[in-house]
Scaffold this motif. Sequence first.
Motif, PDB file in Angstrom:
ATOM      1  N   PHE A 121       0.800  -1.450   0.307  1.00  0.00           N
ATOM      2  CA  PHE A 121      -0.309   0.415   0.000  1.00  0.00           C
ATOM      3  C   PHE A 121       0.819   1.043   0.365  1.00  0.00           C
ATOM      4  CE2 PHE A 121      -2.205   3.614   2.277  1.00  0.00           C
ATOM      5  CZ  PHE A 121      -3.346   3.436   2.059  1.00  0.00           C
ATOM      6  N   ASP A 122       1.843   1.322   0.803  1.00  0.00           N
ATOM      7  CA  ASP A 122       2.659   2.396   0.760  1.00  0.00           C
ATOM      8  C   ASP A 122       3.230   2.528  -0.341  1.00  0.00           C
ATOM      9  OD1 ASP A 122       2.116   2.662   3.206  1.00  0.00           O
ATOM     10  OD2 ASP A 122       3.876   1.664   4.276  1.00  0.00           O
ATOM     11  N   LEU A 123       3.904   1.455  -0.993  1.00  0.00           N
ATOM     12  CA  LEU A 123       4.217   1.585  -2.406  1.00  0.00           C
ATOM     13  C   LEU A 123       3.634   2.023  -3.318  1.00  0.00           C
ATOM     14  CD1 LEU A 123       6.620  -1.444  -2.274  1.00  0.00           C
ATOM     15  CD2 LEU A 123       7.608   1.127  -1.897  1.00  0.00           C
ATOM     16  N   LEU A 124       2.470   1.628  -3.657  1.00  0.00           N
ATOM     17  CA  LEU A 124       1.699   1.935  -4.496  1.00  0.00           C
ATOM     18  C   LEU A 124       0.692   3.127  -4.472  1.00  0.00           C
ATOM     19  CD1 LEU A 124       1.028  -1.697  -5.321  1.00  0.00           C
ATOM     20  CD2 LEU A 124       2.587   0.002  -6.418  1.00  0.00           C
ATOM     21  N   SER A 125       0.555   3.791  -2.834  1.00  0.00           N
ATOM     22  CA  SER A 125      -0.671   4.433  -3.034  1.00  0.00           C
ATOM     23  C   SER A 125      -0.960   5.525  -3.930  1.00  0.00           C
ATOM     24  CB  SER A 125      -0.580   5.012  -1.372  1.00  0.00           C
ATOM     25  OG  SER A 125       0.347   5.205  -0.830  1.00  0.00           O
TER      26      SER A 125
END
Length: 614
Positions: free
Chosen positions: A565-569
Motif C-alpha cells: 500500500f505504501d509503495l503504490l498508494s
Amino acid sequence: MLQNAQHRGPDGFGTLFSDGNSWENKETDSAWIGLGHVRLSIIDLSDASAQPIISQCGRFALVFNGEIYNYLELRSELVGLGRTFTSRGDSEVLLQGLIEWGVGVLPRLRGMFSFVFVDLKAESVIAARDRYGIKPLYLWREGQNFHFASEVKQFLGHPKWKARLNQKAALEFLLYGVSDYSASTLFQDVEHILPGSVATLNRNTNDELRVEKWWNPQRTSFEGSYEDACEKYQYLFRQSLDIHLRSDVPIASCLSGGLDSSAIVGATSRWFDNNRISHHTFTATSDDRNLDESQYARAVNEFSGSTGHELLPTSERLWKELDQIIWHQDEPFGSTSIFAQWCVFSAMADQGIKVALDGQGADEQLGGYNSFVSLHIVNQIMKGRLISAQHSFRNFKNSGRVTTNSILSAMAYTHLPKTLRSAAGRFAKIPSQNGGNWLNPHLMDGLGVEDPFTPSGKYPQSVSELSRDMVDRINLPMLLRFEDRNSMAFGIEARVPFVDHELMEFALTLPEGYLLRDGNTKSVLRDSVVDCLPTTIAQRRDKIGFQTAERSWLASNVGEILSEFDLLSDRADGLMTSSTREFIQSALSGENSNYLAGWRMFALLRWMKVFDVC
C-alpha cells in the motif's frame, strides 16, 4: 492486439483486412476494417470452421466467440431457405443466419456469444453480445475509430492506447465491491457492450456508432401450481443440459458440493448417455472445516459414478500467482473466491479438459443467497404476516441462512430514507457508506458516485425484484466475467446451463413462495432434480458459497499488504484521505468485519501496477 488474447484460443489464429473491395490476410494502408480471431476448437475441429470466416461470395465476414447451442436446428432451417454450408460448425450457421436475417437472427440464437459481422458492400458492421453477457465484448472509441475486443488487455497492443483510471468506477468498486453493472469499466474510455445489446455502424450513410438493446424480455408472473412449476422447470433444465452437451471434445464439470453444481453433475449422469460427458469433476477444498465442502462433492461423485479431482487453494499460491490472475481478469476483483475458481480451471487444464459445465446463475434466478431470505422475511413482517415471518425466521435461522442482524439490516436498507441510512452507515463505519471517511468524499460528490444497489433510489422491494436485478445488473454479469476470464486463461470453455434464456426467463416468473419454501431456498430446482441427487445434497439447507479462508489469509499478511500500500498508494492518491491507511489496517487485521474493503483497496492498487494505470 491478438497476442494478448492467445490464451483464449490456442488452437488457431487468423486475421482479415479490407479496403472495401476484397479481403486480405495482411493489413494495408487503405484498409478500413480489420478482423482477428484466436480459436478454441470445440465443435467441428477441422479447418473448415477456422475464423475469421468469409461467405462464399466474399461479401460478408465474421469473427465469433462462444457457442450457438441450437446451431443444428438453425442450420436445418437455413438449408430449407436455400443456404449451403461447407463446414459442420456453429460459426458458419451464425454467418449464414446474419446474411439471411440480419440482426433478426439474434432472438433466434440460443447460446453464449459475442461477434463482429461485416458487410463489405454496405460498408456496415454489426457487433452484438448474448442476452446475459456470458461472453465479453469491449469497445474503445478512438476518435472516429472503433475497436472491439474480448478482453481489455488486447488494447495494450495498440500504440495510441494508454491505461487510464476511471475514478468514478474505481470509487464504486471500492465502496460496494461490485463491477460490470453498467457500460463503464475501470479503464477510462473503455466500455462494455452491455448484455443483450448490439452495436451498428454504416459508413455509407456516415452514421454514428449506435449501441442499443436487442433483448428486452417482457416478464410476467407464473400462475400455475407448484407442481406445474417443478414439472416445467425440470423440462427446461433437461433441455438446457441437452444442448449444452453438444461438443466434439470431452466435457467435465465444476463441483463445489452445493446444490447447483451437484444438480448438473447428478442430472447429466442420470438423464443422458455416458458418452456425452466425461464424468470427471473438479472441486476446490479448504483447510478451514467451516468452508470445506469436499464431503458433499464426494457424495455426489459416488452417487453419479463420477471421478473426482480435488485441489487445495493456498495463501502461498495466491500471493505467487496474484499478478497473473489480475492480468487475466482485466479488472480488480472483490474477494479471493475468484482465486479458488482459478485453481479449479488450472487443474482442469492439467488434465487436458477443454469444456466444463458450471452452476452460475441458479442463485440469482432462484433466490439462493441469504439476502433473498432476509428480504422475504422482512416482506412478511411489513405485510403483517407475523406468524409466517416467525416460522420462516426459525427455519432459516436453524440452517444458518439468517440472523436478527441480517433482518434489521435488510429492513433498514429497504425502508429507511437514503439520508438516514447513509448517516447510520457512516456512524457504524460501514465501508459502503464511507464510514471512517476512508475515501475522498469531495471527489465522490463531484463525480456523482451512486449506490449501484439502489439505481432508482431504493433497494428492490421483493424477492422477484431483487432476483431480476441480480440477473440483469448487479451480480450475474460480474460473476460471468470472473468465470470467462478464469476459464479462458487456461484455454477452457465454461458453459453455464442455468443461464440458458428459456430456463432463466421461466425461473424469473416464479413467485417467491416457490423459491423459498419450508426453510429451503431454490425449492423448485431442489424438487425438480431430487431423484438425481444423494439425500445429503437434496436435504442440505446451509450455504457456504465458493469461499476461501481469505479472512485469515489477509490477517496473516497485513504487514506485507501495508508495505505494498505504501509503495503504490500514490497511483490512486486522489481517491484517498488521511484516514485511508488506518482504516485499511484495521479492516485487514480483523478488528472489524470490513476486511473485504481492505482487500479491494489492495487489489485496486495491485491492478494499477499490473496494467500501469495512470
